[in-house]
Design a protein around this motif. Structure first.
Motif, PDB file in Angstrom:
ATOM      1  N   GLY A 175       0.034  -6.759   4.455  1.00 24.95           N
ATOM      2  CA  GLY A 175       1.226  -7.149   5.201  1.00 24.95           C
ATOM      3  C   GLY A 175       0.958  -8.431   5.967  1.00 24.95           C
ATOM      4  O   GLY A 175      -0.041  -8.533   6.679  1.00 24.95           O
ATOM      5  N   CYS A 198       6.435  -9.715   6.365  1.00 25.89           N
ATOM      6  CA  CYS A 198       7.170  -8.793   7.238  1.00 25.89           C
ATOM      7  C   CYS A 198       7.602  -9.490   8.528  1.00 25.89           C
ATOM      8  O   CYS A 198       6.920 -10.382   9.024  1.00 25.89           O
ATOM      9  N   SER A 252       8.939  -2.919  10.601  1.00 25.61           N
ATOM     10  CA  SER A 252       7.922  -3.171   9.575  1.00 25.61           C
ATOM     11  C   SER A 252       6.510  -2.895  10.084  1.00 25.61           C
ATOM     12  O   SER A 252       5.574  -2.777   9.290  1.00 25.61           O
ATOM     13  N   VAL A 285       0.505  -0.599   3.587  1.00 23.74           N
ATOM     14  CA  VAL A 285      -0.307  -1.793   3.349  1.00 23.74           C
ATOM     15  C   VAL A 285      -1.742  -1.447   3.708  1.00 23.74           C
ATOM     16  O   VAL A 285      -1.994  -0.578   4.544  1.00 23.74           O
TER      17      VAL A 285
END
Length: 322
Positions: free
Chosen positions: A63, A95, A100, A109
């Motif tokens: 991420g 993100c 998120s 992630v």
């Protein structure tokens, strides 16, 4: 939604055989694998990412957390991250926003790269203490699960002020950016250096966007018109996006960039080289910054010892400084 049970029924095999085939296991023959893959394709089967992640505890996805995607700054950085991760067979998901953040504790992630001043330091520390690996690009945190790859903001801001001093500046307008580490470091270094040389300065608040640079230029023009500021006007814009806004405003005024209005930017974004006159700015490799961050997060995930790293800056001359 089609599942592996449906594929098994259509192929006349067990569920475990379908699972082995879909995951590339050598427990099934190549002929069987291809037949099952063909049936899966005909049935429009889509793998359940969440279920696969739960089983393997690995997604091979990192991420990348950004405050926003505005401006041309992020493209080169993200390309560096993407290329760096690809070398380890990893991909990235970009993100933004509080929701998120859940991708990390829910292990959607495998790790995170953070350049987002809205992502609270306390939350990052909490996640790191729970065993999640992260690389931060915008703050100083000491934790065994965190690696820092920081831009040398102080060095860059000092370079900018040194060039203004060499141009015999008598007063500098500092156009600041959004809250966060980069802005704080540039402000700290530039004000310290100006004070060292006995040079006065004004602070005009921006937010790293072109419109905020335009608004800052309007305020400077008001001072010129009211006789409260003498030419030449010297400006250190904390990024190039705001400098573009300054250019656009003064394009409608009699003052000339590089003569009456002297500017130094920061970031050396692509458009800087196309401005007329060319913008003097502070440069660094955003691509390398991303590549290094990618390497660090993978090494953290693999349990290797990782050292922090700095991304250094250089001065790019431009006629905007005279």
């Amino acid at each position: 939604m089609v599942g592996i049970k449906d594929i098994a029924k259509a192929a006349g095999v067990s569920i475990s055989t379908v699972s082995y085939a879909l995951n590339g296991s050598n427990k099934v023959t190549e002929q069987t694998r291809q037949r099952i893959m063909a049936i899966a394709s005909e049935l429009n089967y889509v793998p359940n990412m969440a279920a696969r992640t739960l089983k393997r505890q690995q997604t091979n996805i990192i991420g990348v957390y950004l405050a926003d995607y505005a401006g041309s700054f992020y493209g080169e950085l993200l390309d560096g991250i993407k290329r760096g991760l690809a070398a380890y067979d990893y991909e990235m998901i970009v993100c933004s926003g509080q929701k998120s953040h859940l991708f990390i504790p829910e292990r959607m992630v495998d790790g995170a790269i953070i350049l987002d001043w809205t992502f609270k330091t306390e939350e990052i520390e909490m996640l790191a203490n729970r065993g999640h690996q992260m690389v931060v690009l915008d703050r100083e945190i000491a934790n065994e699960n965190i690696s820092r790859v920081l831009l040398d903001n102080k060095g860059g801001a000092t370079l900018a002020v040194e060039r203004l001093v060499a141009a015999k500046t008598k007063h500098v307008y500092l156009i600041t950016g959004s809250m966060g580490y980069d802005n704080e470091q540039r402000l700290l270094a530039s004000t310290k250096e100006l004070t060292r040389f006995g040079i006065g300065y004004d602070l005009l608040e921006g937010n790293f966007t072109e419109p905020s640079g335009y608004a800052a230029a309007e305020k400077i023009a008001e001072k010129i018109d009211q006789g409260q500021a003498q030419l030449p006007i010297d400006i250190f814009s904390f990024n190039d996006e705001m400098a573009v806004g300054i250019y656009k405003f003064f394009a409608k005024r009699p003052e000339k960039i590089g003569q009456d209005i002297r500017i130094v930017g920061f970031d050396n974004i692509e458009i800087s080289s196309f401005l007329t006159p060319r913008l003097a700015t502070i440069a660094y490799s955003k691509h390398r910054w991303g590549m290094v961050a990618a390497e660090k997060i993978i090494r953290l995930i693999q349990g290797e010892e990782v050292e922090d790293e700095a991304i250094y800056t250089t001065f790019v001359p431009g006629v905007s400084l005279g």
